[in-house]
Write a protein that holds these residues in place. Structure first.
Motif, PDB file in Angstrom:
ATOM      1  N   TYR A  59       0.823  -1.205   0.000  1.00  0.00           N
ATOM      2  CA  TYR A  59       0.000   0.000   0.000  1.00  0.00           C
ATOM      3  C   TYR A  59       0.863   1.263   0.000  1.00  0.00           C
ATOM      4  N   ALA A  60       1.871   1.338   0.874  1.00  0.00           N
ATOM      5  CA  ALA A  60       2.721   2.528   0.973  1.00  0.00           C
ATOM      6  C   ALA A  60       3.445   2.797  -0.347  1.00  0.00           C
ATOM      7  N   GLU A  61       3.954   1.750  -0.975  1.00  0.00           N
ATOM      8  CA  GLU A  61       4.653   1.910  -2.253  1.00  0.00           C
ATOM      9  C   GLU A  61       3.721   2.458  -3.334  1.00  0.00           C
ATOM     10  N   LEU A  62       2.528   1.876  -3.425  1.00  0.00           N
ATOM     11  CA  LEU A  62       1.574   2.305  -4.442  1.00  0.00           C
ATOM     12  C   LEU A  62       1.022   3.694  -4.148  1.00  0.00           C
ATOM     13  N   ARG A  63       0.807   4.014  -2.888  1.00  0.00           N
ATOM     14  CA  ARG A  63       0.306   5.337  -2.507  1.00  0.00           C
ATOM     15  C   ARG A  63       1.301   6.404  -2.965  1.00  0.00           C
ATOM     16  N   ALA A  64       2.612   6.137  -2.843  1.00  0.00           N
ATOM     17  CA  ALA A  64       3.629   7.091  -3.288  1.00  0.00           C
ATOM     18  C   ALA A  64       3.612   7.245  -4.817  1.00  0.00           C
ATOM     19  N   GLN A  65       3.366   6.152  -5.526  1.00  0.00           N
ATOM     20  CA  GLN A  65       3.332   6.190  -6.993  1.00  0.00           C
ATOM     21  C   GLN A  65       2.071   6.859  -7.531  1.00  0.00           C
ATOM     22  N   TYR A  66       0.942   6.683  -6.832  1.00  0.00           N
ATOM     23  CA  TYR A  66      -0.347   7.189  -7.300  1.00  0.00           C
ATOM     24  C   TYR A  66      -0.995   8.026  -6.199  1.00  0.00           C
ATOM     25  N   PRO A  67      -0.461   9.205  -5.896  1.00  0.00           N
ATOM     26  CA  PRO A  67      -0.934   9.981  -4.740  1.00  0.00           C
ATOM     27  C   PRO A  67      -2.371  10.495  -4.863  1.00  0.00           C
ATOM     28  N   ASN A  68      -2.890  10.657  -6.067  1.00  0.00           N
ATOM     29  CA  ASN A  68      -4.229  11.235  -6.245  1.00  0.00           C
ATOM     30  C   ASN A  68      -5.272  10.232  -6.708  1.00  0.00           C
ATOM     31  N   GLN A  69      -4.989   8.936  -6.566  1.00  0.00           N
ATOM     32  CA  GLN A  69      -5.928   7.913  -7.017  1.00  0.00           C
ATOM     33  C   GLN A  69      -6.337   7.009  -5.862  1.00  0.00           C
ATOM     34  N   THR A  70      -7.549   6.466  -5.968  1.00  0.00           N
ATOM     35  CA  THR A  70      -7.964   5.427  -5.036  1.00  0.00           C
ATOM     36  C   THR A  70      -7.268   4.152  -5.484  1.00  0.00           C
ATOM     37  N   ILE A  71      -6.372   3.642  -4.638  1.00  0.00           N
ATOM     38  CA  ILE A  71      -5.607   2.474  -5.058  1.00  0.00           C
ATOM     39  C   ILE A  71      -6.059   1.199  -4.369  1.00  0.00           C
ATOM     40  N   GLU A  72      -6.764   1.320  -3.238  1.00  0.00           N
ATOM     41  CA  GLU A  72      -7.147   0.114  -2.530  1.00  0.00           C
ATOM     42  C   GLU A  72      -8.603  -0.243  -2.825  1.00  0.00           C
ATOM     43  N   MET A  73      -8.870  -1.531  -2.824  1.00  0.00           N
ATOM     44  CA  MET A  73     -10.213  -2.033  -3.090  1.00  0.00           C
ATOM     45  C   MET A  73     -10.315  -3.426  -2.479  1.00  0.00           C
ATOM     46  N   CYS A  74     -11.529  -3.885  -2.308  1.00  0.00           N
ATOM     47  CA  CYS A  74     -11.750  -5.261  -1.890  1.00  0.00           C
ATOM     48  C   CYS A  74     -11.979  -6.078  -3.158  1.00  0.00           C
ATOM     49  N   ARG A  75     -11.629  -7.338  -3.089  1.00  0.00           N
ATOM     50  CA  ARG A  75     -11.896  -8.172  -4.249  1.00  0.00           C
ATOM     51  C   ARG A  75     -12.328  -9.566  -3.809  1.00  0.00           C
ATOM     52  N   LYS A  76     -13.056 -10.175  -4.698  1.00  0.00           N
ATOM     53  CA  LYS A  76     -13.480 -11.561  -4.515  1.00  0.00           C
ATOM     54  C   LYS A  76     -13.178 -12.273  -5.824  1.00  0.00           C
ATOM     55  N   ILE A  77     -12.428 -13.333  -5.720  1.00  0.00           N
ATOM     56  CA  ILE A  77     -12.078 -14.123  -6.902  1.00  0.00           C
ATOM     57  C   ILE A  77     -12.702 -15.510  -6.736  1.00  0.00           C
ATOM     58  N   THR A  78     -13.449 -15.930  -7.733  1.00  0.00           N
ATOM     59  CA  THR A  78     -14.018 -17.274  -7.748  1.00  0.00           C
ATOM     60  C   THR A  78     -13.353 -18.030  -8.886  1.00  0.00           C
ATOM     61  N   GLU A  79     -12.688 -19.115  -8.549  1.00  0.00           N
ATOM     62  CA  GLU A  79     -11.991 -19.921  -9.537  1.00  0.00           C
ATOM     63  C   GLU A  79     -12.655 -21.290  -9.646  1.00  0.00           C
ATOM     64  N   LYS A  80     -12.722 -21.778 -10.851  1.00  0.00           N
ATOM     65  CA  LYS A  80     -13.180 -23.151 -11.076  1.00  0.00           C
ATOM     66  C   LYS A  80     -12.017 -23.877 -11.739  1.00  0.00           C
ATOM     67  N   VAL A  81     -11.407 -24.789 -10.978  1.00  0.00           N
ATOM     68  CA  VAL A  81     -10.236 -25.515 -11.452  1.00  0.00           C
ATOM     69  C   VAL A  81     -10.591 -26.996 -11.509  1.00  0.00           C
ATOM     70  N   ASP A  82     -10.634 -27.534 -12.711  1.00  0.00           N
ATOM     71  CA  ASP A  82     -10.985 -28.941 -12.922  1.00  0.00           C
ATOM     72  C   ASP A  82     -12.251 -29.337 -12.165  1.00  0.00           C
ATOM     73  N   GLY A  83     -13.281 -28.469 -12.227  1.00  0.00           N
ATOM     74  CA  GLY A  83     -14.566 -28.750 -11.600  1.00  0.00           C
ATOM     75  C   GLY A  83     -14.661 -28.373 -10.127  1.00  0.00           C
ATOM     76  N   MET A  84     -13.551 -28.050  -9.473  1.00  0.00           N
ATOM     77  CA  MET A  84     -13.555 -27.635  -8.062  1.00  0.00           C
ATOM     78  C   MET A  84     -13.631 -26.106  -7.995  1.00  0.00           C
ATOM     79  N   ILE A  85     -14.527 -25.581  -7.132  1.00  0.00           N
ATOM     80  CA  ILE A  85     -14.668 -24.137  -6.988  1.00  0.00           C
ATOM     81  C   ILE A  85     -13.898 -23.662  -5.759  1.00  0.00           C
ATOM     82  N   HIS A  86     -13.087 -22.624  -5.952  1.00  0.00           N
ATOM     83  CA  HIS A  86     -12.316 -21.993  -4.879  1.00  0.00           C
ATOM     84  C   HIS A  86     -12.672 -20.513  -4.849  1.00  0.00           C
ATOM     85  N   VAL A  87     -12.843 -19.956  -3.644  1.00  0.00           N
ATOM     86  CA  VAL A  87     -13.135 -18.534  -3.480  1.00  0.00           C
ATOM     87  C   VAL A  87     -11.998 -17.898  -2.679  1.00  0.00           C
ATOM     88  N   ILE A  88     -11.554 -16.743  -3.149  1.00  0.00           N
ATOM     89  CA  ILE A  88     -10.520 -15.972  -2.460  1.00  0.00           C
ATOM     90  C   ILE A  88     -11.071 -14.570  -2.232  1.00  0.00           C
TER      91      ILE A  88
END
Length: 156
Positions: A59-88
């Motif tokens: 976060y600190a590194e990116l905040r320095a690179q992009y001082p006037n942008q919203t850089i943080e967000m929440c994310r949800k990743i749903t993967e289907k790998v060989d029929g198995m579902i994983h959520v991150i």
């Protein structure tokens, strides 16, 4: 006793703070179904804690690179790998995004047998899948109370 103007000013300040809290920090659910199945859908948040995204070293590194942008967000990743579902569920950062997909979900196939849907959002705990955040409900309630006070004042 407080005047109507003092009440409205207090409610206005409270609403502003409630709606703009994410400017100070963002908390996202942080888990994976590879470790705990309760992280999947439907999401059971009891065993998990929210992570403060601004405490991540990236976060600190990116905040320095992009001082006037919203850089943080929440994310949800749903993967289907060989029929198995994983959520991150985790914090996401500007460098995690490829292309213009801010505030949306993007589906892609990475290779044979692997499909992924990645969604981003910008309010505390929004990667749970629940649309109404406590901050939104508080702000809506404050607006409702303000409206009642104004109606009563105008009818006197």
């Amino acid at each position: 006793m407080l005047s109507s103007q003092q009440i409205l000013l207090t409610l206005g300040i409270f609403t502003f703070i409630a709606l703009h809290h994410q400017a100070w920090s963002l908390e996202c659910w942080d888990c994976t179904t590879r470790i705990n199945v309760a992280c999947g859908d439907p999401f059971f948040d009891k065993p998990f804690a929210k992570k403060n995204c601004t405490l991540d070293p990236r976060y600190a590194e990116l905040r320095a690179q992009y001082p006037n942008q919203t850089i943080e967000m929440c994310r949800k990743i749903t993967e289907k790998v060989d029929g198995m579902i994983h959520v991150i569920r985790s914090c996401g950062y500007l460098d995690d995004l490829k292309g213009d997909r801010m505030g949306r979900c993007q589906k892609r196939t990475e290779s044979v047998g692997i499909m992924q849907e990645s969604c981003v959002c910008y309010t505390d705990g929004c990667n749970s899948g629940i649309d109404l955040s406590p901050r939104f409900i508080t702000a809506l309630g404050s607006c409702f109370v303000s409206l009642i006070v104004l109606i009563r004042k105008s009818s006197l």
